[in-house]
Scaffold this motif. Sequence first.
Motif, PDB file in Angstrom:
ATOM      1  N   GLY A 142       0.817  -1.213   0.000  1.00 15.47           N
ATOM      2  CA  GLY A 142       0.000   0.000   0.000  1.00 15.47           C
ATOM      3  C   GLY A 142       0.850   1.261   0.000  1.00 15.47           C
ATOM      4  N   THR A 143       1.934   1.257   0.739  1.00 13.86           N
ATOM      5  CA  THR A 143       2.829   2.412   0.795  1.00 13.86           C
ATOM      6  C   THR A 143       3.551   2.604  -0.536  1.00 13.86           C
ATOM      7  OG1 THR A 143       3.189   2.068   3.162  1.00 13.86           O
ATOM      8  CG2 THR A 143       4.825   3.385   2.001  1.00 13.86           C
ATOM      9  N   ILE A 144       3.983   1.521  -1.132  1.00 16.31           N
ATOM     10  CA  ILE A 144       4.765   1.600  -2.367  1.00 16.31           C
ATOM     11  C   ILE A 144       3.908   2.017  -3.560  1.00 16.31           C
ATOM     12  CG2 ILE A 144       6.036   0.188  -4.038  1.00 16.31           C
ATOM     13  CD1 ILE A 144       7.221  -1.308  -1.701  1.00 16.31           C
ATOM     14  N   LYS A 145       2.652   1.610  -3.583  1.00 16.47           N
ATOM     15  CA  LYS A 145       1.786   1.905  -4.731  1.00 16.47           C
ATOM     16  C   LYS A 145       1.804   3.386  -5.099  1.00 16.47           C
ATOM     17  CE  LYS A 145      -1.591  -1.807  -4.726  1.00 16.47           C
ATOM     18  NZ  LYS A 145      -2.981  -2.178  -4.488  1.00 16.47           N
ATOM     19  N   GLY A 146       1.902   4.238  -4.115  1.00 14.92           N
ATOM     20  CA  GLY A 146       1.898   5.667  -4.397  1.00 14.92           C
ATOM     21  C   GLY A 146       3.197   6.193  -4.965  1.00 14.92           C
ATOM     22  N   HIS A 147       4.253   5.406  -4.915  1.00 13.30           N
ATOM     23  CA  HIS A 147       5.576   5.868  -5.338  1.00 13.30           C
ATOM     24  C   HIS A 147       6.055   5.285  -6.667  1.00 13.30           C
ATOM     25  CE1 HIS A 147       6.617   7.976  -1.596  1.00 13.30           C
ATOM     26  NE2 HIS A 147       5.952   7.015  -0.981  1.00 13.30           N
ATOM     27  N   ALA A 190      14.587  -4.315  -3.788  1.00 10.72           N
ATOM     28  CA  ALA A 190      15.468  -3.780  -4.834  1.00 10.72           C
ATOM     29  C   ALA A 190      14.784  -2.616  -5.557  1.00 10.72           C
ATOM     30  CB  ALA A 190      15.833  -4.880  -5.826  1.00 10.72           C
ATOM     31  N   LEU A 191      13.490  -2.658  -5.634  1.00 10.70           N
ATOM     32  CA  LEU A 191      12.732  -1.593  -6.283  1.00 10.70           C
ATOM     33  C   LEU A 191      12.917  -0.262  -5.566  1.00 10.70           C
ATOM     34  CD1 LEU A 191      10.555  -0.900  -8.428  1.00 10.70           C
ATOM     35  CD2 LEU A 191       8.842  -1.517  -6.730  1.00 10.70           C
ATOM     36  N   SER A 192      13.095  -0.311  -4.271  1.00 16.96           N
ATOM     37  CA  SER A 192      13.245   0.930  -3.506  1.00 16.96           C
ATOM     38  C   SER A 192      14.503   1.694  -3.911  1.00 16.96           C
ATOM     39  CB  SER A 192      13.254   0.642  -2.009  1.00 16.96           C
ATOM     40  OG  SER A 192      14.433  -0.037  -1.633  1.00 16.96           O
ATOM     41  N   GLU A 193      15.481   0.989  -4.444  1.00 19.10           N
ATOM     42  CA  GLU A 193      16.711   1.647  -4.897  1.00 19.10           C
ATOM     43  C   GLU A 193      16.445   2.596  -6.065  1.00 19.10           C
ATOM     44  OE1 GLU A 193      19.706   1.408  -3.393  1.00 19.10           O
ATOM     45  OE2 GLU A 193      18.720   0.149  -1.894  1.00 19.10           O
ATOM     46  N   ALA A 194      15.437   2.296  -6.863  1.00 19.99           N
ATOM     47  CA  ALA A 194      15.135   3.112  -8.038  1.00 19.99           C
ATOM     48  C   ALA A 194      14.295   4.347  -7.693  1.00 19.99           C
ATOM     49  CB  ALA A 194      14.392   2.274  -9.080  1.00 19.99           C
ATOM     50  N   TYR A 195      13.776   4.388  -6.476  1.00 19.78           N
ATOM     51  CA  TYR A 195      12.908   5.499  -6.069  1.00 19.78           C
ATOM     52  C   TYR A 195      13.436   6.124  -4.782  1.00 19.78           C
ATOM     53  CZ  TYR A 195       9.709   3.726  -9.566  1.00 19.78           C
ATOM     54  OH  TYR A 195       9.157   3.320 -10.747  1.00 19.78           O
ATOM     55  N   ASP A 207      12.674   8.824  -3.231  1.00 20.18           N
ATOM     56  CA  ASP A 207      11.649   9.344  -2.326  1.00 20.18           C
ATOM     57  C   ASP A 207      11.039   8.231  -1.485  1.00 20.18           C
ATOM     58  OD1 ASP A 207      10.544   8.397  -4.750  1.00 20.18           O
ATOM     59  OD2 ASP A 207       8.684   9.515  -4.406  1.00 20.18           O
ATOM     60  N   LEU A 208      11.053   7.008  -2.002  1.00 18.82           N
ATOM     61  CA  LEU A 208      10.538   5.868  -1.258  1.00 18.82           C
ATOM     62  C   LEU A 208      11.476   5.509  -0.100  1.00 18.82           C
ATOM     63  CD1 LEU A 208       8.312   3.746  -1.168  1.00 18.82           C
ATOM     64  CD2 LEU A 208       9.648   2.356  -2.735  1.00 18.82           C
ATOM     65  N   LYS A 209      12.781   5.646  -0.337  1.00 16.18           N
ATOM     66  CA  LYS A 209      13.766   5.308   0.689  1.00 16.18           C
ATOM     67  C   LYS A 209      13.707   6.252   1.888  1.00 16.18           C
ATOM     68  CE  LYS A 209      17.887   4.240  -0.850  1.00 16.18           C
ATOM     69  NZ  LYS A 209      19.114   4.191  -1.669  1.00 16.18           N
ATOM     70  N   GLN A 248       9.006   7.545   5.777  1.00 16.34           N
ATOM     71  CA  GLN A 248       9.131   6.950   7.114  1.00 16.34           C
ATOM     72  C   GLN A 248       8.309   5.675   7.279  1.00 16.34           C
ATOM     73  OE1 GLN A 248      11.285   7.666   9.654  1.00 16.34           O
ATOM     74  NE2 GLN A 248      12.174   8.839   7.972  1.00 16.34           N
ATOM     75  N   SER A 249       7.116   5.633   6.709  1.00 17.10           N
ATOM     76  CA  SER A 249       6.318   4.423   6.858  1.00 17.10           C
ATOM     77  C   SER A 249       6.954   3.258   6.097  1.00 17.10           C
ATOM     78  CB  SER A 249       4.872   4.646   6.412  1.00 17.10           C
ATOM     79  OG  SER A 249       4.815   5.132   5.099  1.00 17.10           O
ATOM     80  N   PHE A 250       7.562   3.544   4.934  1.00 14.70           N
ATOM     81  CA  PHE A 250       8.259   2.496   4.192  1.00 14.70           C
ATOM     82  C   PHE A 250       9.467   2.003   4.976  1.00 14.70           C
ATOM     83  CE2 PHE A 250      11.624   1.098   1.326  1.00 14.70           C
ATOM     84  CZ  PHE A 250      10.981   0.077   0.647  1.00 14.70           C
ATOM     85  N   VAL A 251      10.256   2.923   5.504  1.00  8.18           N
ATOM     86  CA  VAL A 251      11.450   2.554   6.266  1.00  8.18           C
ATOM     87  C   VAL A 251      11.062   1.719   7.482  1.00  8.18           C
ATOM     88  CG1 VAL A 251      13.367   3.471   7.643  1.00  8.18           C
ATOM     89  CG2 VAL A 251      12.785   4.530   5.452  1.00  8.18           C
TER      90      VAL A 251
END
Length: 184
Positions: A54-59, A102-107, A109-111, A114-117
Amino acid sequence: MVWMIVIGIVVLLVLWFIATANSLARKKMSAEAAFADVDVYLTQRFDAINSMVGTIKGHVGAENDILVNVINARAKGLGAQTIDEKVEADNELTNAISKLFALSEAYPDLKVDQSFVKLEDQIATLNQELVAARRYYNAAVKIYNTAIIVIPANIVANIMGYRAMKMYEASEEQRQNVVPNFEK
């Protein structure tokens, strides 16, 4: 006199059969209880992954197939009924999660979200707990599987219908060599 010896031998055989059957049952129950611990961590990880998706969908943009794979693997895990099905689904989900991280490396703003982390840390902790629970489960299964194949307990195991339990093993994808990329 001969009848007493025969009766004594029969009684000893019956007692041995009962003792062996009880020992095998205890070992099987121990392995099943160990998997119940794994199952608790899997369920917690399913919930954390659902929140992470849910958090990633927005990014994310074009990598929707990675999210779909994670969602499908999660659904397969939740729908699994047997230990073998749950082990297979967990392996698929573990592979899908690694691609998600691994997808988080490409974004970038996702890294920093705070909720993603927080979810990433929670899943990492659950993965460590899962490793320990899987190790304990494998040890219990090894004891049980060994007990049902050794002579003479295998006679009782065959009569009682005991079958070998599946152990956790790394999938082919997990066994592949990882080549680090230091160009970033």
